[in-house]
Design a protein around this motif. Structure first.
Motif, PDB file in Angstrom:
ATOM      1  N   THR A 125       0.836  -1.197   0.000  1.00 38.35           N
ATOM      2  CA  THR A 125       0.000   0.000   0.000  1.00 38.35           C
ATOM      3  C   THR A 125       0.872   1.247   0.000  1.00 38.35           C
ATOM      4  O   THR A 125       2.068   1.182   0.256  1.00 38.35           O
ATOM      5  CB  THR A 125      -0.900   0.013   1.250  1.00 38.35           C
ATOM      6  OG1 THR A 125      -0.066  -0.049   2.408  1.00 38.35           O
ATOM      7  CG2 THR A 125      -1.848  -1.176   1.249  1.00 38.35           C
ATOM      8  N   ALA A 126       0.246   2.376  -0.262  1.00 39.71           N
ATOM      9  CA  ALA A 126       0.980   3.646  -0.284  1.00 39.71           C
ATOM     10  C   ALA A 126       1.503   3.968   1.108  1.00 39.71           C
ATOM     11  O   ALA A 126       0.807   3.817   2.100  1.00 39.71           O
ATOM     12  CB  ALA A 126       0.079   4.771  -0.776  1.00 39.71           C
ATOM     13  N   THR A 131       2.468   9.538  -0.088  1.00 39.27           N
ATOM     14  CA  THR A 131       1.345  10.480  -0.119  1.00 39.27           C
ATOM     15  C   THR A 131       1.804  11.903   0.153  1.00 39.27           C
ATOM     16  O   THR A 131       1.269  12.845  -0.439  1.00 39.27           O
ATOM     17  CB  THR A 131       0.249  10.070   0.886  1.00 39.27           C
ATOM     18  OG1 THR A 131       0.814   9.940   2.183  1.00 39.27           O
ATOM     19  CG2 THR A 131      -0.401   8.767   0.487  1.00 39.27           C
ATOM     20  N   THR A 132       2.806  12.080   0.997  1.00 44.30           N
ATOM     21  CA  THR A 132       3.346  13.412   1.252  1.00 44.30           C
ATOM     22  C   THR A 132       4.015  13.966  -0.005  1.00 44.30           C
ATOM     23  O   THR A 132       3.859  15.146  -0.335  1.00 44.30           O
ATOM     24  CB  THR A 132       4.346  13.373   2.418  1.00 44.30           C
ATOM     25  OG1 THR A 132       3.696  12.842   3.570  1.00 44.30           O
ATOM     26  CG2 THR A 132       4.886  14.750   2.739  1.00 44.30           C
ATOM     27  N   LEU A 137       3.824  17.658  -4.711  1.00 44.89           N
ATOM     28  CA  LEU A 137       3.789  17.841  -6.164  1.00 44.89           C
ATOM     29  C   LEU A 137       2.494  18.513  -6.606  1.00 44.89           C
ATOM     30  O   LEU A 137       2.501  19.375  -7.492  1.00 44.89           O
ATOM     31  CB  LEU A 137       3.953  16.502  -6.874  1.00 44.89           C
ATOM     32  CG  LEU A 137       5.349  15.898  -6.839  1.00 44.89           C
ATOM     33  CD1 LEU A 137       5.325  14.476  -7.394  1.00 44.89           C
ATOM     34  CD2 LEU A 137       6.322  16.749  -7.617  1.00 44.89           C
ATOM     35  N   CYS A 138       1.385  18.151  -5.974  1.00 46.76           N
ATOM     36  CA  CYS A 138       0.103  18.773  -6.316  1.00 46.76           C
ATOM     37  C   CYS A 138       0.100  20.259  -5.971  1.00 46.76           C
ATOM     38  O   CYS A 138      -0.418  21.080  -6.742  1.00 46.76           O
ATOM     39  CB  CYS A 138      -1.047  18.057  -5.602  1.00 46.76           C
ATOM     40  SG  CYS A 138      -1.420  16.442  -6.306  1.00 46.76           S
TER      41      CYS A 138
END
Length: 164
Positions: A125-126, A131-132, A137-138
């Motif tokens: 899983t991630a 996720t950070t 990046l987002c």
């Protein structure tokens, strides 16, 4: 007689403390070697997994050019044994084309090291680190889009919109 009893009690107490210290030392030494052993086992598992991925890569590379194409990748994923193996390795492949594009990085082919590194990142899983990184990046992408939008509005002679 009282002095002798006190002496015997003190000696017995000291002996118990020494024996307890010896047991504690041995226990801590065993725990330390267990931690080292666990690290070695984990490293061996990771190496074994990377070797299996390399075998998978070479088997999938039907053109023997050292690179996987999307077609080679999709053909290999049609094999039920491969799907089962990847599932056992905790890699779920829902969309082969999407996974291949992630691994390829836009050039349409995947080298062996690129494949192994990418598949290792897909395993499981991630992680919070993943996720950070995506969140960062987002945020950068959002800022760049806003700057482009402002630049477009300036060039058209319009007002700057702050819709984001």
């Amino acid at each position: 007689a009282v002095f002798f009893v006190i002496y015997i009690v003190a000696v017995v107490f000291a002996m118990f403390r020494i024996i307890t210290a010896l047991f504690l030392r041995d226990t801590l030494a065993a725990a330390s070697s267990d931690a080292e052993y666990a690290v070695q086992v984990k490293m061996r598992q990771a190496q074994k997994y990377a070797d299996e991925l390399l075998d998978f890569f070479h088997e999938a590379d039907s053109s023997h050019d050292g690179f996987l194409t999307l077609e080679e990748f999709e053909v290999m994923l049609l094999d039920p044994k491969v799907k089962t193996w990847l599932s056992l390795m905790d890699v779920d492949i829902l969309d082969a084309q999407e996974l291949f594009e992630i691994l390829a990085g836009g050039d349409g082919k995947v080298g062996a090291q690129e494949f192994i590194k990418g598949m290792l990142r897909c395993k499981g899983t991630a992680r919070s680190q993943d996720t950070t990184a995506i969140l960062a990046l987002c945020v950068r992408l959002k800022d760049q889009v806003a700057m482009l939008q402002d630049d477009i509005w300036r060039r058209r002679g319009g007002r700057i919109r702050n819709s984001m």
